[in-house]
Design a protein around this motif. Sequence first.
Motif, short mmCIF file in Angstrom:
data_model
loop_
_atom_site.label_atom_id
_atom_site.label_comp_id
_atom_site.label_asym_id
_atom_site.label_seq_id
_atom_site.Cartn_x
_atom_site.Cartn_y
_atom_site.Cartn_z
N ARG A 88 0.85 -1.19 0.00
CA ARG A 88 0.00 0.00 0.00
C ARG A 88 0.88 1.24 0.00
O ARG A 88 1.75 1.40 0.88
N LEU A 89 0.66 2.11 -0.97
CA LEU A 89 1.36 3.39 -1.04
C LEU A 89 0.46 4.49 -0.49
O LEU A 89 -0.76 4.44 -0.66
N SER A 90 1.09 5.45 0.15
CA SER A 90 0.36 6.61 0.66
C SER A 90 1.08 7.88 0.24
O SER A 90 2.30 7.89 0.07
N CYS A 91 0.30 8.94 0.09
CA CYS A 91 0.86 10.24 -0.29
C CYS A 91 0.09 11.33 0.45
O CYS A 91 -1.14 11.34 0.44
N ALA A 92 0.83 12.22 1.09
CA ALA A 92 0.22 13.32 1.82
C ALA A 92 0.66 14.64 1.21
O ALA A 92 1.87 14.87 1.03
N ALA A 93 -0.29 15.50 0.93
CA ALA A 93 -0.01 16.84 0.40
C ALA A 93 -0.10 17.84 1.54
O ALA A 93 -1.02 17.77 2.36
N SER A 94 0.85 18.77 1.57
CA SER A 94 0.86 19.78 2.61
C SER A 94 1.37 21.09 2.04
O SER A 94 1.96 21.14 0.97
N GLY A 95 1.14 22.17 2.81
CA GLY A 95 1.61 23.48 2.38
C GLY A 95 0.45 24.41 2.10
O GLY A 95 -0.62 24.31 2.69
N SER A 96 0.65 25.29 1.13
CA SER A 96 -0.34 26.31 0.78
C SER A 96 -1.39 25.69 -0.15
O SER A 96 -1.24 25.71 -1.37
N ILE A 97 -2.44 25.13 0.44
CA ILE A 97 -3.46 24.39 -0.32
C ILE A 97 -4.84 24.96 -0.01
O ILE A 97 -5.27 24.95 1.13
N ILE A 98 -5.51 25.44 -1.07
CA ILE A 98 -6.90 25.86 -0.94
C ILE A 98 -7.81 24.67 -1.26
O ILE A 98 -8.75 24.38 -0.53
N SER A 99 -7.51 24.00 -2.35
CA SER A 99 -8.26 22.80 -2.72
C SER A 99 -7.42 21.97 -3.68
O SER A 99 -6.48 22.46 -4.29
N ILE A 100 -7.79 20.69 -3.78
CA ILE A 100 -7.11 19.76 -4.69
C ILE A 100 -8.14 19.17 -5.63
O ILE A 100 -9.18 18.68 -5.18
N ASN A 101 -7.83 19.21 -6.91
CA ASN A 101 -8.72 18.63 -7.91
C ASN A 101 -8.37 17.14 -8.04
O ASN A 101 -8.59 16.37 -7.13
N ASP A 102 -7.81 16.74 -9.15
CA ASP A 102 -7.43 15.33 -9.31
C ASP A 102 -6.17 14.99 -8.54
O ASP A 102 -5.27 15.81 -8.39
N MET A 103 -6.13 13.76 -8.05
CA MET A 103 -4.91 13.19 -7.47
C MET A 103 -4.65 11.87 -8.18
O MET A 103 -5.59 11.24 -8.69
N GLY A 104 -3.40 11.46 -8.21
CA GLY A 104 -3.13 10.23 -8.94
C GLY A 104 -1.77 9.64 -8.64
O GLY A 104 -0.96 10.22 -7.91
N TRP A 105 -1.58 8.46 -9.22
CA TRP A 105 -0.31 7.75 -9.13
C TRP A 105 0.20 7.45 -10.55
O TRP A 105 -0.58 7.03 -11.41
N TYR A 106 1.47 7.67 -10.73
CA TYR A 106 2.15 7.37 -11.98
C TYR A 106 3.36 6.52 -11.63
O TYR A 106 3.79 6.49 -10.48
N ARG A 107 3.92 5.86 -12.63
CA ARG A 107 5.12 5.06 -12.37
C ARG A 107 6.07 5.13 -13.56
O ARG A 107 5.65 5.38 -14.69
#
Length: 122
Positions: A19-38
């Motif tokens: 299981r992979l996890s990803c956390a976004a932080s910082g100056s964030i008002i909103s997030i549209n799409d999120m995804g994984w690439y390799r």
Amino acid sequence: QVQLVESGGGLVQPGGSLRLSCAASGSIISINDMGWYRQAPGKQRELVATITSGGTTNYAESVKERFTISRDNAKNTVGLQMNSLKPEDTAVYYCNADVRRSLWNRNYYAYWGQGTQVTVSS
């Protein structure tokens, strides 16, 4: 600034799970799409899975029925459950997010994590 930090990569035997996890932080008002690439050695970066803020998902054909993407909008996190892993899944996996950073700018900008290595081998 916006930071994306991945975790959860490693070495696993064929047929195993990670299981992979990803956390976004910082100056964030909103997030549209999120995804994984390799990106595998000698190959171009490719889409693995994406998820909209509303929960609509999209998968590469090669991972359908084996991988599941999910997100927590309140925590600005995205996960990737990978089952029935194959040697061809070996790659560096990158998290991606389209982020709005300002109340006065409606544009979304793409951010990438630093990548996490997934190796599937016996």
